[in-house]
Design a protein around this motif. Structure first.
Motif, PDB file in Angstrom:
ATOM      1  N   TRP B  20      31.380  34.387 -82.287  1.00 15.51           N
ATOM      2  CA  TRP B  20      30.326  34.208 -83.509  1.00 15.51           C
ATOM      3  C   TRP B  20      30.179  33.063 -83.913  1.00 15.51           C
ATOM      4  O   TRP B  20      29.199  32.276 -84.229  1.00 15.51           O
ATOM      5  N   ILE B  23      28.675  30.568 -81.686  1.00 18.98           N
ATOM      6  CA  ILE B  23      27.398  30.555 -81.430  1.00 18.98           C
ATOM      7  C   ILE B  23      26.436  29.927 -82.830  1.00 18.98           C
ATOM      8  O   ILE B  23      25.679  29.168 -82.718  1.00 18.98           O
ATOM      9  N   CYS B  24      27.311  30.162 -83.953  1.00 17.17           N
ATOM     10  CA  CYS B  24      26.686  29.476 -85.225  1.00 17.17           C
ATOM     11  C   CYS B  24      26.719  28.018 -84.908  1.00 17.17           C
ATOM     12  O   CYS B  24      25.769  27.266 -85.266  1.00 17.17           O
ATOM     13  N   VAL B  27      24.019  27.097 -82.508  1.00 19.70           N
ATOM     14  CA  VAL B  27      22.639  27.044 -83.311  1.00 19.70           C
ATOM     15  C   VAL B  27      22.339  26.003 -84.044  1.00 19.70           C
ATOM     16  O   VAL B  27      21.386  25.314 -84.254  1.00 19.70           O
ATOM     17  N   PHE B  30      21.188  22.837 -81.932  1.00 19.49           N
ATOM     18  CA  PHE B  30      19.779  23.287 -81.677  1.00 19.49           C
ATOM     19  C   PHE B  30      18.769  23.068 -82.607  1.00 19.49           C
ATOM     20  O   PHE B  30      17.675  22.441 -82.677  1.00 19.49           O
ATOM     21  N   ALA B  31      19.184  23.435 -84.007  1.00 28.07           N
ATOM     22  CA  ALA B  31      18.353  23.456 -85.269  1.00 28.07           C
ATOM     23  C   ALA B  31      18.333  21.916 -85.548  1.00 28.07           C
ATOM     24  O   ALA B  31      17.244  21.503 -85.723  1.00 28.07           O
ATOM     25  N   HIS B 132      19.414  23.831 -73.075  1.00 23.16           N
ATOM     26  CA  HIS B 132      19.654  24.978 -72.825  1.00 23.16           C
ATOM     27  C   HIS B 132      20.138  25.431 -71.701  1.00 23.16           C
ATOM     28  O   HIS B 132      21.182  26.414 -71.227  1.00 23.16           O
ATOM     29  N   PHE B 172      22.779  35.726 -76.423  1.00 25.10           N
ATOM     30  CA  PHE B 172      22.541  34.642 -77.336  1.00 25.10           C
ATOM     31  C   PHE B 172      21.597  33.504 -76.473  1.00 25.10           C
ATOM     32  O   PHE B 172      20.726  32.952 -76.828  1.00 25.10           O
ATOM     33  N   LEU B 176      17.823  32.144 -77.442  1.00 26.84           N
ATOM     34  CA  LEU B 176      17.781  30.804 -77.459  1.00 26.84           C
ATOM     35  C   LEU B 176      16.699  30.393 -76.760  1.00 26.84           C
ATOM     36  O   LEU B 176      15.845  29.561 -77.050  1.00 26.84           O
ATOM     37  N   TYR B 179      13.528  31.219 -78.369  1.00 23.83           N
ATOM     38  CA  TYR B 179      13.203  30.557 -79.400  1.00 23.83           C
ATOM     39  C   TYR B 179      12.571  29.252 -79.027  1.00 23.83           C
ATOM     40  O   TYR B 179      11.412  28.908 -79.558  1.00 23.83           O
TER      41      TYR B 179
END
Lengths: 601, 188
Positions: B20, B23-24, B27, B30-31, B132, B172, B176, B179
């Motif tokens: 997890w 994954i954060c 994220v 990509f953010a 990705h 995930f 992704l 998104y």
């Protein structure tokens, strides 16, 4: 899931893996010292690598201080050391920038991030929360070896013909994006980026391991609010790293594309050597945003572990509970949250909208509140304490002194109006060296002197330690305090030679003084290195399990703990770690059940 | 001070928790990139682009693969090893198909003049979709390793944790992609 079960589960179903504890006779040299999965050995690997890097990075600063302090002299031995970068004993201007860049990169990332967090998070987390090892010892080992590879790549960049990266540790494009722009922007810059990408992977692997270990592997009774403050600090440090380093990675990836694949993320309308480049539509400010979104949390990644260790060492050596435990945790949390919201204060003069800037001023100045809470709590912990001036304690007190001095100048710099005058001057250099560099080092030294007996089963030499402390403390102030004046007078940082500037000629004597002191301070650090390595093999042996009379769990392990840390069951925890001077007793270990008539803390 | 976690059984497995956190951090990466994209788009010199039609098919494929992964995990939990193996194999194949489709998409893009270096908008498109795809390739490699282990006679593995982690990661990369796809469709 219990600790035991997790370690057994580690190798998913297969039981051929070496077992956690008690019997490790079959450990070979390779699995014990090189590819070790024991958190204590990994921590020592980080520490040793960090010390080697610190010597290299410190030496670089001495070399460029020679240029700044003695701009008219030549040093023939420099040519022997650096070859064509110091022809005739005079530092080449291009290489001067490389030295400054490498000094920053090495100290910020390789020493004060990997060397500090890597050492103490690995060493203290399992020992202080009562775990046999990290959540994933294998990832932990990978973390070190990624760091090692990153180190090798960075080291190799020192030996390429065109020299290492030279665009400053912030590697702003377009300078860093164009090989034609400077010698250091050629292969040296690519190696820098590759090395940093590997370094980021290492930090992420380490960080996520720290987080999941702290949240999942605490021993019975070790609630979050019973954790020592070191663990809280390392926990928040890991969160900062895990959330901010990926953003630097994305910035670095785009820079690599710009450098090698002809994209224009950061480049637009550039004329170089009379040649017009085809790049259009990019924005170098974009890089600054991506960089400082990491860059600002990075300074807290450096200083938070130091804060945690200082709190712990200070309580132990004042023989008093830490003042305001929950306030300490709360202020760590506040600093961590605010760290993500202030990055643009590094960009006040980049053309940032002044209206937007005023929000960043407000948020930046808000950080003074949790910082002040921490300082007051440290001072009140010392207040009327039964202070033992061990070397660790002295460095902890020195940390607080540095943090106050450097923190106050932070309030100057957080104002966008003042920043117009102060940005890129020696005032900045003085500020961040005191509050992040020296304070970070003081935290690290405090931790090393304090936990050295646990790490190696021996003590370090106290006399050498006291000399080290006083020379470093006085020296650090003598080096960086005058820089404030130079900066207020407008003396810019990163210049190669001030003697040709009418406005800054008056500082020639001061610059020489600073350089002189920095050589002495560097020599004092070598004294520490000698003390450190000598004491590993020849230091006075530790004979008692708990030499400092501390309450936390690491002192319940054997004097030289093996892989798995505790011989029998992991002890259970019944109380917080700061029961010093309570009910007429000097200290009560965390493992002792709360008595019937005990007073509340 | 009395917050003691007595019920240790209910805690999440540390390896899953670690995933997890991974994954954060992905994220965050990509953010960072998509917010950089938004900022750049509002500046001069931005060319808009059309996404290749094949990206719709690849989206359908990766959503489908998420379902097969889910079925596979359920089968493992119910000890239906044959079904588990079949579904894991199908998921791997769908993952490979996805990557092939993305590659064809890139090929078509550059054929229609949307090349990596022509405009910063196109560069962003390549970097986002490419990064990705790298994450999916990482997933496919892990899936292949699991498949090899499942079909080899040597190891017998009855822990569901690796399967659950694989499925978490696969969902995930699926989310992704959804998104990124919606993001690129809406904002270009």
């Amino acid at each position: 899931m219990s600790n035991e079960a997790i370690l057994h589960d580690q190798h998913f179903g297969t039981h051929d893996a070496p077992h956690a504890h008690e019997h490790h006779d079959h450990e070979s040299f390779i699995t014990k010292y090189v590819f070790s999965q024991d958190h204590k050995m990994i921590s020592k690997q980080f520490l040793t690598t960090g010390i080697i890097w610190a010597i290299i990075g410190g030496l670089f600063s001495v070399i460029f201080r020679l240029q700044l302090g003695y701009p008219d002299s030549t040093f023939p031995w420099l040519q022997d050391l650096l070859g064509h970068w110091a022809k005739g004993g005079k530092l080449d201007p291009e290489f001067y920038y490389s030295l400054v860049t490498m000094h920053g990169t090495i100290l910020v990332f390789f020493v004060l991030t990997a060397g500090l967090s890597g050492t103490f998070a690995n060493f203290l987390i399992p020992l202080q929360i009562g775990a046999r090892d990290m959540a994933s010892p294998f990832l932990n080992m990978l973390s070190y070896w990624f760091f090692f590879t990153a180190s090798m790549v960075m080291l190799s960049s020192l030996f390429v013909q065109t020299g290492p990266a030279s665009g400053g540790w912030t590697i702003y494009p377009p300078l860093s994006a164009l090989g034609e722009a400077s010698e250091g922007s050629k292969i040296g810059m690519d190696l820098w980026l590759v090395s940093m990408a590997l370094f980021i992977v290492s930090t992420l692997l380490g960080g996520l391991n720290y987080i999941s270990t702290i949240l999942n592997m605490r021993t019975k009774g070790m609630s979050m609010t019973r954790m020592p403050l070191t663990i809280w600090a390392l926990f928040f440090t890991a969160i900062l790293g895990v959330l901010s380093f990926p953003v630097l990675l994305s910035g670095a990836i785009l820079l690599l594309f710009d450098r090698n694949l002809g994209t224009s993320f950061y480049l637009s309308d550039i004329v170089i050597n009379g040649k017009i480049l085809p790049n259009e539509g990019g924005s170098p400010i974009l890089f600054q945003h991506l960089f400082w979104f990491l860059g600002h949390p990075e300074v807290y990644i450096i200083v938070l572990p130091a804060m945690g260790m200082v709190s712990e060492i200070m309580a132990i050596n004042s023989r008093k509970p830490i003042f305001g435990y929950m306030a300490m945790v709360g202020s760590l949390f506040a600093i961590t949250s605010l760290a993500f919201l202030v990055w643009a204060h590094h960009m006040f003069v980049s053309g940032l909208n002044p209206f937007l800037g005023s929000f960043f001023v407000l948020l930046t100045l808000l950080i003074a509140v949790p910082s002040a809470i921490k300082v007051f709590n440290w001072l009140t912990t010392l207040w009327r304490g039964n202070i033992r001036f061990t070397p660790g304690m002295l460095f902890a007190i020195g940390f607080v002194s540095m943090f106050i001095s450097g923190g106050l100048t932070g309030i100057f710099l957080g104002n966008s109006a003042l920043d117009i005058h102060l940005h890129d001057t020696y005032f900045i250099v003085a500020h961040f060296h005191i509050v992040m560099g020296v304070a970070g080092f003081f935290g690290m030294f405090a931790g090393l002197y304090h936990w050295f007996p646990k790490m190696y089963g021996r003590y370090m030499n106290n006399t050498l330690a006291y000399i080290h402390f006083w020379v470093t403390l006085i020296g650090a102030y003598l080096i960086f305090w005058p820089m404030h004046y130079e900066g207020l007078a407008g003396m810019p940082r990163r210049y190669y030679d001030f003697s040709s500037w009418e406005s800054f000629k008056m500082f020639a004597g001061l610059n020489e003084f600073i350089s002189f002191v920095s050589i002495i301070v560097f020599a004092a650090q070598l004294l520490f290195v000698v003390n450190f390595f000598y004491s590993i093999f020849k230091g006075r042996k530790v004979t008692t399990q708990n030499p400092w009379g501390a309450t936390s769990l690491e002192w319940t392990t054997p004097i030289r703990p093996g892989h798995g840390n505790w011989l029998g069951e992991i002890p259970e925890v019944y109380r917080w770690p700061y029961d010093y001077g309570k009910d007429g007793r000097d200290f009560i270990p965390q493992t002792e059940p709360v008595g019937e008539h005990e007073s509340k803390h | 001070m009395d917050l003691i976690m007595t019920n240790q059984q209910k805690r999440i497995h540390p390896h899953k928790f670690t995933l997890w956190v991974v994954i954060c951090s992905m994220v965050m990466m990509f953010a960072g990139l998509t917010s950089a994209y938004i900022i750049k788009r509002n500046q001069a010199n931005w060319l808009t682009f059309e996404l290749p039609v094949i990206f719709w098919y690849s989206s359908a494929i990766i959503i489908l693969s998420s379902f097969t992964m889910m079925i596979s995990k359920r089968a493992f939990a119910e000890r239906e090893m044959g079904k588990y193996r079949r579904m894991l194999a199908i998921t791997t194949l769908l993952g490979i198909t996805f990557i092939v489709l993305q590659a064809i998409g890139f090929y078509q893009l550059s054929g229609s003049g949307i090349t990596l270096t022509r405009n910063v908008a196109f560069s962003f498109l390549y970097v986002l979709v490419g990064l990705h795809a790298l994450h999916v390739i990482g997933g496919v490699i892990t899936l292949t390793v699991m498949l090899v282990r499942v079909f080899s006679r040597k190891s017998r593995n009855y822990s569901i944790v690796p399967v659950e982690m694989m499925s978490m990661y696969w969902h995930f990369v699926d989310l992704l992609w959804i998104y990124l796809f919606v993001f690129l469709l809406m904002i270009r």
